[in-house]
Design an enzyme around this catalytic site. Structure first.
Site, PDB file in Angstrom:
ATOM      1  N   ASP A 238       0.867  -1.177   0.000  1.00 39.99           N
ATOM      2  CA  ASP A 238       0.000   0.000   0.000  1.00 39.99           C
ATOM      3  C   ASP A 238       0.905   1.229   0.000  1.00 39.99           C
ATOM      4  OD1 ASP A 238      -2.408   1.540   0.243  1.00 39.99           O
ATOM      5  OD2 ASP A 238      -1.901   1.874   2.335  1.00 39.99           O
ATOM      6  N   SER A 239       0.294   2.379  -0.245  1.00 44.99           N
ATOM      7  CA  SER A 239       1.052   3.627  -0.181  1.00 44.99           C
ATOM      8  C   SER A 239       1.503   3.922   1.256  1.00 44.99           C
ATOM      9  CB  SER A 239       0.184   4.766  -0.698  1.00 44.99           C
ATOM     10  OG  SER A 239      -1.031   4.814   0.032  1.00 44.99           O
TER      11      SER A 239
ATOM     12  N   CYS B 280     -11.172   3.089  -1.006  1.00 48.41           N
ATOM     13  CA  CYS B 280      -9.896   3.615  -0.505  1.00 48.41           C
ATOM     14  C   CYS B 280      -9.538   2.834   0.758  1.00 48.41           C
ATOM     15  CB  CYS B 280     -10.041   5.095  -0.190  1.00 48.41           C
ATOM     16  SG  CYS B 280      -8.585   5.823   0.577  1.00 48.41           S
TER      17      CYS B 280
ATOM     18  N   CYS C 185      -3.626  -0.854  -2.193  1.00 47.10           N
ATOM     19  CA  CYS C 185      -3.897   0.556  -2.476  1.00 47.10           C
ATOM     20  C   CYS C 185      -4.849   0.674  -3.671  1.00 47.10           C
ATOM     21  CB  CYS C 185      -2.577   1.244  -2.792  1.00 47.10           C
ATOM     22  SG  CYS C 185      -2.753   2.983  -3.172  1.00 47.10           S
TER      23      CYS C 185
ATOM     24  N   HIS D  82      -8.355   3.606   3.523  1.00 45.94           N
ATOM     25  CA  HIS D  82      -8.653   4.201   4.838  1.00 45.94           C
ATOM     26  C   HIS D  82     -10.139   4.183   5.209  1.00 45.94           C
ATOM     27  CE1 HIS D  82      -4.636   5.664   4.141  1.00 45.94           C
ATOM     28  NE2 HIS D  82      -4.591   6.305   5.299  1.00 45.94           N
TER      29      HIS D  82
ATOM     30  N   GLU E 241      -5.816   9.600   9.355  1.00 47.64           N
ATOM     31  CA  GLU E 241      -4.424   9.618   9.813  1.00 47.64           C
ATOM     32  C   GLU E 241      -4.274  10.497  11.053  1.00 47.64           C
ATOM     33  OE1 GLU E 241      -1.348   9.353   7.032  1.00 47.64           O
ATOM     34  OE2 GLU E 241      -2.400   7.612   6.212  1.00 47.64           O
TER      35      GLU E 241
HETATM   36  N1  DGL Z   1      -3.925   3.898  -0.168  1.00 49.35           N
HETATM   37  C1  DGL Z   1      -4.587   4.956  -0.874  1.00 49.35           C
HETATM   38  C2  DGL Z   1      -5.789   4.350  -1.635  1.00 49.35           C
HETATM   39  O1  DGL Z   1      -6.357   3.346  -1.248  1.00 49.35           O
HETATM   40  C3  DGL Z   1      -5.034   6.079   0.054  1.00 49.35           C
HETATM   41  C4  DGL Z   1      -3.898   6.895   0.632  1.00 49.35           C
HETATM   42  C5  DGL Z   1      -3.088   7.620  -0.415  1.00 49.35           C
HETATM   43  O2  DGL Z   1      -3.589   8.594  -1.030  1.00 49.35           O
HETATM   44  O3  DGL Z   1      -1.967   7.209  -0.633  1.00 49.35           O
HETATM   45  O4  DGL Z   1      -6.174   4.896  -2.640  1.00 49.35           O
END
Ligand code: DGL
Length: 267
Positions: free
Chosen positions: A9-10, A183, A72, A185, A151
């Site tokens: 993931d990011s 997403c 992600c 989060h 966050e």
């Molecule tokens: N992990 C990203 C997503 O699911 C969200 C956080 C980011 O913008 O990196 O799109």
């Protein structure tokens, strides 16, 4: 040694996917990579996201994985095809399972999608939903403020509820009966989103959707052995651990910092 499932993931948000996969398949070893040095991906260009995603995958491939999960949504939206071209192991993104789940629960074929700017602009969910069911109507909306609110741990905060209500106002007037939380989060905000949208709208958690696919792939292979988990981040392991423990609601051990090397970039 038993091969692992790799997840990237990011950053920390993909732990929602880690948790869903771990709960579905507790005997599997999992290696997670969070690109905490370069998060967020949601506001970056396609090129950048593709490059980062290829590098993240190359790192995980060096860790002896048997399956790669792209947790992600933004990477899944922009980079899945490139990843599949480049690497030979099975690769699962979150978009296809999320779309499939949404289509299985909708009754009126009117589906809302929320995600980062990148995910929504890529049209990945919109195209995937229409590919699986050309009759469905898709209404998509970027909701970028939700990532920083999670966050910041404003998970129960009234401001977060207000932001959700403001973002969803337009979608709620469009007679959708299903909403994809597109997403990493957003599953953390599930209860709050539910309190805004009410009981007539089904929420689709793409983390759970992808865990179901993995479960189908490895079902019947469960043993009594407990899986081992290792977490790698490109920056700030302490911060990852604090936020991550809130997300998975248990202790995070084995968090390591990694350094980018040329070998990631060249595969
Ligand atoms: N992990 C990203 C997503 O699911 C969200 C956080 C980011 O913008 O990196 O799109």
């Amino acid at each position: 040694m038993k091969k692992s499932i790799g997840i990237f993931d990011s950053g920390v948000g993909g732990l929602t996917v880690f948790k869903a996969v771990k709960d579905a398949l507790p005997d599997q070893n999992i290696i997670y990579f969070g690109d905490t040095a370069r998060v967020p991906y949601g506001s970056k260009s396609e090129n950048t996201i593709v490059n980062y995603s290829l590098q993240n995958a190359a790192f995980l491939l060096q860790q002896n994985i048997k399956l790669l999960i792209v947790a992600c949504n933004t990477s899944s939206a922009f980079a899945l095809d490139k990843l599949r071209e480049q690497f030979e192991i099975p690769i699962i993104g979150v978009i296809e399972p999320g779309a499939k789940t949404a289509l299985s629960v909708t009754k009126n074929n009117r589906i809302g999608v929320i995600g980062t700017e990148g995910t929504i602009k890529s049209l990945a969910y919109q195209k995937e939903l229409r590919k699986q069911n050309p009759d469905c109507k898709v209404f998509a909306k970027p909701t970028p403020l939700l990532v920083p609110l999670v966050e910041e741990n404003w998970i129960d905060h009234s401001v977060t509820k207000q932001v959700i209500a403001e973002y969803l106002d337009e979608l709620l007037r469009l007679d959708i009966d299903t909403l994809i939380m597109g997403c990493t989060h957003y599953p953390v905000l599930k209860d709050m989103i539910k309190s805004v949208v009410g009981d007539s709208i089904e929420l689709v958690d793409s983390a759970e959707a992808v865990a179901n696919v993995v479960n189908e792939k490895y079902s019947g292979k469960n043993s009594i052995l407990k899986g081992e988990y290792n977490f790698f981040v490109s920056d700030n392991p302490e911060k990852f651990k604090i936020l991550g423990e809130r997300i998975i609601q248990s202790e995070l051990e084995n968090v390591h910092k990694v350094f980018f090397t040329e070998s990631w970039i060249q595969k």
